[in-house]
Each structure stands twice: as structure tokens, then as C-alpha cells.
Design an enzyme around this catalytic site. Structure first.
Site, PDB file in Angstrom:
ATOM      1  N   HIS A  95      16.040   5.838  -7.226  1.00 43.08           N
ATOM      2  CA  HIS A  95      15.451   7.185  -7.329  1.00 43.08           C
ATOM      3  C   HIS A  95      14.148   7.193  -8.132  1.00 43.08           C
ATOM      4  O   HIS A  95      13.425   8.188  -8.107  1.00 43.08           O
ATOM      5  CB  HIS A  95      16.444   8.169  -7.956  1.00 43.08           C
ATOM      6  CG  HIS A  95      17.673   8.373  -7.136  1.00 43.08           C
ATOM      7  ND1 HIS A  95      17.628   8.820  -5.834  1.00 43.08           N
ATOM      8  CD2 HIS A  95      18.993   8.166  -7.415  1.00 43.08           C
ATOM      9  CE1 HIS A  95      18.862   8.893  -5.358  1.00 43.08           C
ATOM     10  NE2 HIS A  95      19.708   8.493  -6.281  1.00 43.08           N
TER      11      HIS A  95
ATOM     12  N   HIS B  12      23.081   8.052  -1.710  1.00 40.69           N
ATOM     13  CA  HIS B  12      21.953   8.962  -1.918  1.00 40.69           C
ATOM     14  C   HIS B  12      20.662   8.374  -1.361  1.00 40.69           C
ATOM     15  O   HIS B  12      20.461   7.162  -1.389  1.00 40.69           O
ATOM     16  CB  HIS B  12      21.776   9.241  -3.411  1.00 40.69           C
ATOM     17  CG  HIS B  12      22.997   9.781  -4.086  1.00 40.69           C
ATOM     18  ND1 HIS B  12      23.906   8.960  -4.728  1.00 40.69           N
ATOM     19  CD2 HIS B  12      23.465  11.048  -4.203  1.00 40.69           C
ATOM     20  CE1 HIS B  12      24.883   9.708  -5.236  1.00 40.69           C
ATOM     21  NE2 HIS B  12      24.643  10.976  -4.921  1.00 40.69           N
TER      22      HIS B  12
ATOM     23  N   ASP C 172      29.006   4.273  -3.638  1.00 44.88           N
ATOM     24  CA  ASP C 172      29.333   5.701  -3.753  1.00 44.88           C
ATOM     25  C   ASP C 172      29.598   6.361  -2.400  1.00 44.88           C
ATOM     26  O   ASP C 172      29.950   7.546  -2.350  1.00 44.88           O
ATOM     27  CB  ASP C 172      28.280   6.470  -4.567  1.00 44.88           C
ATOM     28  CG  ASP C 172      26.853   6.071  -4.278  1.00 44.88           C
ATOM     29  OD1 ASP C 172      26.625   5.249  -3.357  1.00 44.88           O
ATOM     30  OD2 ASP C 172      25.948   6.583  -4.965  1.00 44.88           O
TER      31      ASP C 172
ATOM     32  N   ASP D  94      23.077   2.957  -0.340  1.00 43.76           N
ATOM     33  CA  ASP D  94      23.660   3.856  -1.333  1.00 43.76           C
ATOM     34  C   ASP D  94      23.897   5.219  -0.669  1.00 43.76           C
ATOM     35  O   ASP D  94      23.224   5.566   0.304  1.00 43.76           O
ATOM     36  CB  ASP D  94      22.700   3.998  -2.523  1.00 43.76           C
ATOM     37  CG  ASP D  94      23.262   4.830  -3.656  1.00 43.76           C
ATOM     38  OD1 ASP D  94      23.836   4.237  -4.587  1.00 43.76           O
ATOM     39  OD2 ASP D  94      23.140   6.082  -3.607  1.00 43.76           O
TER      40      ASP D  94
HETATM   41  C1  OKP Z   1      22.282   7.980  -8.357  1.00 44.57           C
HETATM   42  B1  OKP Z   1      22.506   6.848  -7.319  1.00 44.57           B
HETATM   43  C2  OKP Z   1      26.989  15.222 -10.502  1.00 44.57           C
HETATM   44  C3  OKP Z   1      25.700  15.261  -9.713  1.00 44.57           C
HETATM   45  C4  OKP Z   1      25.034  13.927  -9.764  1.00 44.57           C
HETATM   46  C5  OKP Z   1      22.927  12.793  -9.484  1.00 44.57           C
HETATM   47  C6  OKP Z   1      23.216  11.680  -8.532  1.00 44.57           C
HETATM   48  C7  OKP Z   1      22.429  10.451  -8.824  1.00 44.57           C
HETATM   49  C8  OKP Z   1      22.887   9.286  -7.997  1.00 44.57           C
HETATM   50  N1  OKP Z   1      27.449  16.508 -10.858  1.00 44.57           N
HETATM   51  N2  OKP Z   1      23.725  13.945  -9.236  1.00 44.57           N
HETATM   52  O1  OKP Z   1      21.875   7.055  -6.098  1.00 44.57           O
HETATM   53  O2  OKP Z   1      23.882   6.527  -7.077  1.00 44.57           O
HETATM   54 ZN    ZN Z   2      23.961   6.925  -5.125  1.00 47.10          ZN
END
Ligand code: OKP
Ligand code: ZN
Length: 338
Positions: free
Chosen positions: A153, A189, A276, A187
């Protein structure tokens, strides 16, 4: 395969993150990397230390003033752990250290707190990825860069999503000095940082599979009409995933993404690996009702290896701590057995 790891990450240990204005226990905590390291070690993989990189390798993808901002923020935070009681948005009572702070600038969200050890941990995490790139260039050896904090990110000049320096981008930049590069991001995200850094580059392809940004973090990027600009036109490919996807459907999408990689004929492949997408992941897979199980990660590893491109692996997310060791070992087993 060798796993590049450093205990330096333990010094990056914020206690809480901000979500809609309230504090919650942070999801990105040190035990994640410890579990993955243990899982891979138990599966017989050798753990090796990174070679510390120079600042120039970081400023090849981040602006010097951003790097300096993180260094200064970290240095300004108390190193001592002063405990303080706090109540989270759901009424749960916790203690946190007053030695944590949230930056106000060079940041895209409220999930990315810093502590005194953050800069050192982030530089070492980048070193872990860069060391994997060096090994790939030197003798075509696949290594597992067990990076923490994660990186995908992090933009050229903004931290976000638990990320400070974009580890895979730092590695891909190094690789690009020896040949063409594809970065594949699996990932949950969207890797907004990696996309942005290489968006106008024709020598680095970015391909990402991730949850639909209409509903999931980072909300700002990740749609399929983002295809690159200038020299990088058509060198960016996003595959947003619908909620409720199962392992079989995921394989189909991954095959499409891998076709894009093959068409590009890269000399090197760097993979941003996240666990994830797993069905039990508390902040990601479970939230989007993904039906992806442990064995599906072996299939992913195997499909990626079947391209037969010199490849390095970089750790990104994955938050269901009890199963992270098993998920990593399964992914690597799939990759090695192909
Ligand atoms: C980072 B990576 C929790 C919301 C979390 C941020 C996610 C960051 C992910 N309440 N939001 O891409 O695994
Ligand atoms: Zn992620």
C-alpha cells in the site's frame, strides 16, 4: 526454499489502529511474522538473515523527504513503553503504550501508526525484499522474503494500510535494472502503492487480484479500467473479485491474471503474497465471505510456479494468526512441488 527474515520487525509494535475515529486493537502485529517464520521453519525451510540495504535502494521508489519524514517521526517517539488504559469503539478495555503516534502527513488512512522502532523495522523489511531480489539476480534462486511491516500500500510519498516502504517495489526496481519484471499481487487488498509506483513504466507489469474496491480497502484504486499511462499503457491489470468467491472460481481468475504475466514475457516475477483471502481472515476473507481454504493456497503456489519464470516471493498481509504458519507452508509446498 530459503526464507529471509529478521527479528528487527519485533520493534514495530503499535498497539492500536484508528477506525472511523475510534481506537481498536491493531490487526497487523508482530505475532504474524513469528507464526509464518515458525511454520516455514517447521516445514524444513532454512531461515537466513537479510543484507541491510542502502538508502538509495529505498529512494529509488520513494521520495527522500518521505523517507526522512518516517525516520524523523520514529526518532521523535519515545522508545520507552508507557502503558495507558483505553477503551475501544466496542467498549473493550485495553492497555496501549503512549509511545505510539499517528502521522498527520504523508499518509492515506488511519491504519498506519508509528512507534520508535518503525523506521528501523521498515528499512529492514525493505532489506529482506531487496536481498531476495539480489539472490534471484545472482543465481535464479527463489526465496521467500518474510517482510514485516508489509509494503504494497505504500506509495511513492504516502504510507497507508500498515505499510511504510514498498518492499516489493524496491525489489522490483532492483530486478528491473537487470531485465523486465512482472509483479503479481495476490493479497486480498489492492496494491495501490505498487500500481502507482510503476504506473507509467513499460518495463514493469503490475497484475493484481483483490477484493472489489467498491466495498473494501483501499477504496481508492483497483478497478479494471486502470491500465497504465504513457510507456506503461496496458502494463497494469486489475482483477477485482466479487464477494463470496470460492477456491475454484479464484483459480479461474488467477489463471487469467497469469496469462497476462506470460504474455508480457518478463525476465523476473515478484509475487506479493497475502494470506488474507483465507476464509477465516478476520479483517478480509471472512468479511467478504471468501470461501478460500488452506489447500487452495497450494494450488495458487503451484499455478504461479508452473509459469517457470525466475520468481521471488514477498510477504504482504494475512491476519488469522493461528493458521498463518500452515498457510505459508502450504503455499510454499504447492510452489515447490508444482
Ligand atoms: C493491509 B494488507 C480493519 C480495517 C483494516 C486496513 C487494511 C490494510 C491491509 N477494521 N483496513 O493489504 O494486508
Ligand atoms: Zn491485505
Amino acid at each position: 526454499m530459503k526464507v529471509i527474515y529478521s527479528p528487527e520487525h519485533l520493534n514495530h509494535n503499535p498497539q492500536s489502529e484508528v477506525y472511523d475515529g475510534a481506537l481498536y486493537p491493531i490487526s497487523e502485529h508482530p505475532e504474524r511474522a513469528e507464526q509464518i517464520m515458525q511454520g516455514l521453519h517447521t516445514a524444513g525451510h532454512e531461515i537466513v538473515a537479510p543484507v541491510q540495504i542502502d538508502l538509495e535502494s529505498i529512494t529509488a521508489v520513494h521520495t527522500p523527504r518521505y523517507v526522512e519524514y518516517i525516520r524523523r517521526q520514529s526518532a521523535a517517539i519515545m522508545a520507552s513503553q508507557i502503558e495507558q488504559e483505553w477503551t475501544d469503539g466496542d467498549g473493550g478495555v485495553h492497555t496501549r503504550t503512549r509511545s505510539q503516534r499517528h502521522a498527520s502527513n504523508f499518509i492515506m488512512d488511519s491504519y498506519t501508526p508509528l512507534v520508535n522502532g518503525t523506521y528501523g523495522a521498515a528499512v529492514t523489511s525493505a532489506s529482506v525484499a531487496a536481498s531476495a531480489a539480489d539472490r534471484l539476480i545472482a543465481d535464479a534462486e527463489t526465496t521467500y522474503a518474510l517482510c514485516r511491516p508489509p509494503g504494497h500500500h505504500a506509495e511513492r510519498q504516502r504510507m497507508g494500510g500498515y505499510c511504510f516502504f514498498n518492499n516489493v517495489a524496491i525489489a522490483a526496481q532492483k530486478l528491473s535494472e537487470s531485465g523486465s519484471v512482472a509483479v503479481l499481487d495476490i493479497d486480498f487488498h489492492h496494491g495501490n502503492g505498487t500500481q502507482g509506483i510503476f504506473y507509467d513504466r513499460g518495463d514493469v507489469l503490475f497484475v493484481s487480484l483483490h477484493a472489489n474496491p467498491d466495498r473494501q480497502f483501499p477504496y481508492l484504486t483497483g478497478w479494471s479500467d486502470e491500465q497504465g499511462v504513457g510507456d506503461g499503457r496496458l502494463c497494469n491489470a486489475n482483477f477485482p473479485i466479487d464477494d463470496g468467491i470460492n477456491g475454484h472460481e479464484y483459480d479461474g481468475l488467477l489463471a487469467e491474471a497469469l496469462d497476462r504475466v506470460v504474455d508480457f514475457k518478463p525476465d523476473f516475477l515478484a509475487v506479493s503474497v497475502g494470506y488474507d483471502t483465507y476464509k477465516l481472515d478476520p479483517i478480509a476473507g471472512a468479511k467478504a465471505d471468501f470461501r478460500i481454504d488452506v489447500t487452495d493456497f497450494a494450488t495458487m503456489g503451484s499455478a504461479i510456479r508452473s509459469l517457470d519464470i525466475p520468481t521471488m516471493l514477498v510477504q504482504e498481509g494475512g491476519y488469522y494468526v493461528p493458521d498463518l504458519g500452515k498457510l505459508a507452508a502450504t503455499f510454499v509446498r504447492g510452489f515447490e512441488n508444482n
